[in-house]
Write a protein that holds these residues in place. Structure first.
Motif, PDB file in Angstrom:
ATOM      1  N   UNK A  24      44.456  38.594  46.640  1.00  0.00           N
ATOM      2  CA  UNK A  24      45.579  38.645  45.709  1.00  0.00           C
ATOM      3  C   UNK A  24      46.650  37.615  46.062  1.00  0.00           C
ATOM      4  N   UNK A  25      46.903  37.435  47.350  1.00  0.00           N
ATOM      5  CA  UNK A  25      47.857  36.401  47.765  1.00  0.00           C
ATOM      6  C   UNK A  25      47.369  35.015  47.349  1.00  0.00           C
ATOM      7  N   UNK A  26      46.097  34.734  47.574  1.00  0.00           N
ATOM      8  CA  UNK A  26      45.539  33.417  47.237  1.00  0.00           C
ATOM      9  C   UNK A  26      45.588  33.164  45.733  1.00  0.00           C
ATOM     10  N   UNK A  27      45.227  34.160  44.949  1.00  0.00           N
ATOM     11  CA  UNK A  27      45.232  34.009  43.489  1.00  0.00           C
ATOM     12  C   UNK A  27      46.661  33.792  42.989  1.00  0.00           C
ATOM     13  N   UNK A  28      47.587  34.591  43.481  1.00  0.00           N
ATOM     14  CA  UNK A  28      48.989  34.454  43.084  1.00  0.00           C
ATOM     15  C   UNK A  28      49.510  33.059  43.410  1.00  0.00           C
ATOM     16  N   UNK A  43      45.835  39.366  39.192  1.00  0.00           N
ATOM     17  CA  UNK A  43      45.347  39.343  40.581  1.00  0.00           C
ATOM     18  C   UNK A  43      44.405  40.500  40.850  1.00  0.00           C
ATOM     19  N   UNK A  44      44.740  41.677  40.369  1.00  0.00           N
ATOM     20  CA  UNK A  44      43.877  42.846  40.579  1.00  0.00           C
ATOM     21  C   UNK A  44      42.517  42.621  39.931  1.00  0.00           C
ATOM     22  N   UNK A  45      42.518  42.176  38.697  1.00  0.00           N
ATOM     23  CA  UNK A  45      41.276  41.943  37.964  1.00  0.00           C
ATOM     24  C   UNK A  45      40.416  40.869  38.635  1.00  0.00           C
ATOM     25  N   UNK A  46      41.048  39.768  39.000  1.00  0.00           N
ATOM     26  CA  UNK A  46      40.321  38.660  39.615  1.00  0.00           C
ATOM     27  C   UNK A  46      39.717  39.069  40.949  1.00  0.00           C
ATOM     28  N   UNK A  47      40.497  39.763  41.752  1.00  0.00           N
ATOM     29  CA  UNK A  47      40.019  40.119  43.090  1.00  0.00           C
ATOM     30  C   UNK A  47      38.985  41.236  43.057  1.00  0.00           C
ATOM     31  N   UNK A  67      34.258  34.369  39.018  1.00  0.00           N
ATOM     32  CA  UNK A  67      35.496  35.084  38.735  1.00  0.00           C
ATOM     33  C   UNK A  67      36.610  34.167  38.254  1.00  0.00           C
ATOM     34  N   UNK A  68      36.609  32.931  38.717  1.00  0.00           N
ATOM     35  CA  UNK A  68      37.586  31.961  38.222  1.00  0.00           C
ATOM     36  C   UNK A  68      37.368  31.740  36.722  1.00  0.00           C
ATOM     37  N   UNK A  69      36.132  31.547  36.314  1.00  0.00           N
ATOM     38  CA  UNK A  69      35.826  31.338  34.899  1.00  0.00           C
ATOM     39  C   UNK A  69      36.165  32.572  34.066  1.00  0.00           C
ATOM     40  N   UNK A  70      35.841  33.745  34.594  1.00  0.00           N
ATOM     41  CA  UNK A  70      36.141  34.991  33.886  1.00  0.00           C
ATOM     42  C   UNK A  70      37.653  35.163  33.709  1.00  0.00           C
ATOM     43  N   UNK A  71      38.406  34.844  34.754  1.00  0.00           N
ATOM     44  CA  UNK A  71      39.861  34.970  34.697  1.00  0.00           C
ATOM     45  C   UNK A  71      40.463  33.969  33.726  1.00  0.00           C
TER      46      UNK A  71
END
Length: 77
Positions: A24-28, A43-47, A67-71
């Motif tokens: 979550x930190x990395x995505x944020x 962040x929750x969804x991606x992680x 997950x990057x593509x999905x997000x």
């Protein structure tokens, strides 16, 4: 299949929580570096996706890519 001992279950939960936290930190940070605000739930969804994909295929790069593509698709980023 027998249940895992309680101490191993706790270690597994702790490791998963730690992985979720750092994900979550990395995505944020990645979204903010791009100059965008972080949409609610992103962040929750991606992680969750990442951990699920990693559990499925044990491949970090594949899980990240999927997950990057999905997000990007889900949040229109």
């Amino acid at each position: 299949m027998p249940a895992l001992p309680v101490d191993i279950q706790a270690q597994t939960i702790d490791a998963r929580n730690l992985a979720m936290h750092f994900c979550q930190l990395a995505v944020t940070n990645e979204v903010r570096r791009s100059g965008q605000s972080v949409p609610e739930g992103l962040t929750q969804s991606t992680c969750q996706c990442f951990l699920k994909q990693f559990d499925f295929n044990s491949n970090l790069k594949a899980a990240e890519s999927i997950c990057r593509q999905e997000t990007l698709r889900k949040y229109g980023l």
